[in-house]
Design an enzyme around this catalytic site. Structure first.
Site, mmCIF file in Angstrom:
data_model
loop_
_atom_site.group_PDB
_atom_site.id
_atom_site.type_symbol
_atom_site.label_atom_id
_atom_site.label_comp_id
_atom_site.label_asym_id
_atom_site.label_seq_id
_atom_site.Cartn_x
_atom_site.Cartn_y
_atom_site.Cartn_z
ATOM 1 N N ASP A 159 -12.141 -7.216 -0.625
ATOM 2 C CA ASP A 159 -10.792 -6.638 -0.523
ATOM 3 C C ASP A 159 -10.784 -5.354 -1.353
ATOM 4 O O ASP A 159 -10.929 -5.393 -2.576
ATOM 5 C CB ASP A 159 -9.781 -7.653 -1.062
ATOM 6 C CG ASP A 159 -8.333 -7.247 -0.818
ATOM 7 O OD1 ASP A 159 -8.077 -6.100 -0.402
ATOM 8 O OD2 ASP A 159 -7.447 -8.088 -1.047
ATOM 9 N N ASP A 170 -4.866 -0.855 2.443
ATOM 10 C CA ASP A 170 -5.289 -2.099 1.809
ATOM 11 C C ASP A 170 -5.860 -2.976 2.906
ATOM 12 O O ASP A 170 -5.146 -3.350 3.844
ATOM 13 C CB ASP A 170 -4.065 -2.745 1.152
ATOM 14 C CG ASP A 170 -4.367 -4.074 0.484
ATOM 15 O OD1 ASP A 170 -5.545 -4.466 0.425
ATOM 16 O OD2 ASP A 170 -3.401 -4.729 0.029
ATOM 17 N N HIS A 239 2.530 -7.902 2.441
ATOM 18 C CA HIS A 239 3.484 -7.175 1.604
ATOM 19 C C HIS A 239 3.710 -5.761 2.121
ATOM 20 O O HIS A 239 2.835 -5.169 2.763
ATOM 21 C CB HIS A 239 2.964 -7.103 0.164
ATOM 22 C CG HIS A 239 1.534 -6.665 0.053
ATOM 23 N ND1 HIS A 239 1.169 -5.345 -0.119
ATOM 24 C CD2 HIS A 239 0.379 -7.360 0.119
ATOM 25 C CE1 HIS A 239 -0.157 -5.262 -0.164
ATOM 26 N NE2 HIS A 239 -0.670 -6.472 -0.017
ATOM 27 N N HIS A 247 2.433 -3.336 -3.990
ATOM 28 C CA HIS A 247 3.441 -4.301 -3.546
ATOM 29 C C HIS A 247 4.802 -3.640 -3.747
ATOM 30 O O HIS A 247 5.251 -3.452 -4.877
ATOM 31 C CB HIS A 247 3.363 -5.600 -4.341
ATOM 32 C CG HIS A 247 2.149 -6.428 -4.017
ATOM 33 N ND1 HIS A 247 2.220 -7.732 -3.586
ATOM 34 C CD2 HIS A 247 0.824 -6.138 -4.040
ATOM 35 C CE1 HIS A 247 1.001 -8.210 -3.375
ATOM 36 N NE2 HIS A 247 0.139 -7.249 -3.650
ATOM 37 N N GLU A 272 -1.904 -9.811 5.460
ATOM 38 C CA GLU A 272 -3.120 -10.504 5.048
ATOM 39 C C GLU A 272 -2.871 -12.000 5.129
ATOM 40 O O GLU A 272 -1.818 -12.501 4.731
ATOM 41 C CB GLU A 272 -3.554 -10.100 3.641
ATOM 42 C CG GLU A 272 -2.533 -10.309 2.540
ATOM 43 C CD GLU A 272 -3.041 -9.806 1.198
ATOM 44 O OE1 GLU A 272 -4.250 -9.931 0.922
ATOM 45 O OE2 GLU A 272 -2.219 -9.287 0.411
ATOM 46 N N GLU A 367 -7.346 -8.789 6.419
ATOM 47 C CA GLU A 367 -6.142 -8.002 6.117
ATOM 48 C C GLU A 367 -6.207 -6.660 6.826
ATOM 49 O O GLU A 367 -7.262 -6.032 6.884
ATOM 50 C CB GLU A 367 -6.051 -7.792 4.605
ATOM 51 C CG GLU A 367 -4.866 -6.971 4.140
ATOM 52 C CD GLU A 367 -4.806 -6.848 2.630
ATOM 53 O OE1 GLU A 367 -3.714 -6.607 2.100
ATOM 54 O OE2 GLU A 367 -5.868 -7.005 1.975
#
Length: 386
Positions: A159, A170, A239, A247, A272, A367
């Site tokens: 990640d 992300d 998120h 976030h 994710e 994700e």
């Protein structure tokens, strides 16, 4: 190291023979800006909105004009996305059983910095590289001196993120060499893609969670003669993402029954999902490596001069982007653990310890980051791999 060059599409790569593993690697050599000198970066996968209340957006002149007003932001995040695609393609070539996780992270991060042309807070790595193994779901990266080695039977979540002017992508994928885990990975990949497809402007977050759960729980995986239903980890969510904020306030559940809050035009999200053979519930455990400045706390009394000095450094170098202890070591910070603890104790910095399911279980993660443009949804980091 023996090297030669290879042209491939718009990119130039270096072909390297790396010992002791004797692996042929294709290593990108040009920063993203040099590959696209006109400053226009590749668009991600465009998905038209499928909801009846959104179909008008595809042809709306007003919505097209709204997109033209956001060209600079789109270019920033597409540059970050193209960097992410190339870095993960490179790192997928070096991830083999026997590699030290700290070496893998250092290689990945060095390539990320090189291709994005790291420049203070204007461009760089968005957060520490996660390489969580097996029952550890997230927030693990090796601290200095951690010599953990990747094994053939491990399930590793990779990640990592990239940003340009605080616009963050992300994205995560799972590595497993043993084919016995294939159905676990397939379940999570399918669930993540379902969440992305379901998302849209004015879609309720709870409806996305219900769709994700239905897909993931339809899978089973047999590991060493025992069959498990794949469970979504219910207390880990997708998120919204804000500028310099990984976030940004909205959480996208992976099970039904979440908030009825709706997604909005212009928002950036990471969907994710984590699938587990364990309890489907995580808790904090193990030594902490991830930290982040808490943007909601502007001041707190500090009794140690070393804490004030470390805080000033964090504010200047990372601002509200997450960082890790290994980076502080690489930056030349020394004897900082006491100061870092005080910053956490007074709430100026948040510690993010590893998140784990029960020992003996296996967790996979996928994700994607996508943008809710006025006319369509753009899955920014879609690649040939996933």
């Amino acid at each position: 190291m023996a090297t030669s060059t290879l042209a491939c599409g718009s990119a130039t790569f270096k072909l390297a023979l790396v010992l002791p593993h004797s692996l042929f690697l294709i290593s990108p050599t040009k920063p993203i800006t040099e590959l696209f000198p006109g400053g226009v970066y590749p668009m991600g996968e465009v998905q038209l909105y499928v909801q009846d209340f959104n179909t008008f957006r595809t042809t709306s002149a007003e919505k097209r004009e709204a997109e033209r007003m956001s060209t600079d932001m789109y270019n920033d995040i597409r540059r970050a996305a193209e960097c992410h695609r190339q870095v993960r393609k490179y790192v997928q070539g070096i991830i083999k059983p026997g590699i030290k996780l700290i070496d893998m992270c250092n290689e990945l991060e060095a390539m990320n910095r090189r291709l994005i042309q790291e420049n203070g807070l204007n461009a760089g790595i968005a957060f520490p590289t996660g390489c969580s193994l097996n029952h550890v779901a997230a927030h693990y990266t090796p601290n200095s001196g951690d010599n953990t080695v990747l094994g053939y039977d491990d399930v590793m979540k990779v990640d990592f993120g990239t940003h340009v002017n605080g616009h963050i992508v992300d994205c995560a994928f799972t590595v497993a060499f043993n084919p016995k885990y294939d159905n676990l990975l397939a379940a999570v990949k399918d669930a993540t893609n379902t969440g992305v497809r379901t998302a849209g402007i004015d879609v309720r977050l709870c409806d996305i969670g219900a769709a994700i759960q239905e897909v993931m729980e339809s899978y089973e995986v047999e590991i060493d003669g025992k069959t498990y239903q794949v469970k979504p980890i219910r207390n880990l969510c997708g998120h919204s993402i804000g500028q310099y904020q990984i976030h940004a306030g909205k959480s996208v559940p992976v099970v039904k029954g979440g908030e009825a809050t709706r997604m909005e035009e212009g928002e950036l999200y990471a969907i994710e999902t984590f699938g587990s053979t364990g309890n489907g519930q995580i808790r904090e455990d193990m030594e902490c490596s991830h930290y982040q400045r808490d943007s909601s706390v502007s001041h707190a009394p500090l009794r140690m001069a070393s804490s004030k000095k470390l805080l000033a450094y964090i504010n200047k170098k990372y601002d509200t982007l997450a960082f890790c202890r290994k980076w502080l070591d690489q930056d030349g910070q020394t004897s900082y653990l006491g100061a870092l603890k005080q910053l956490c104790d007074v709430g100026l910095v948040k510690a993010h310890p590893p998140l784990v399911d029960i020992k003996g279980s296996y967790v996979a993660q996928y994700e994607h980051t996508f943008l809710l443009r006025p006319t369509a949804k753009e899955v920014l980091i879609r690649g040939d791999d996933y």
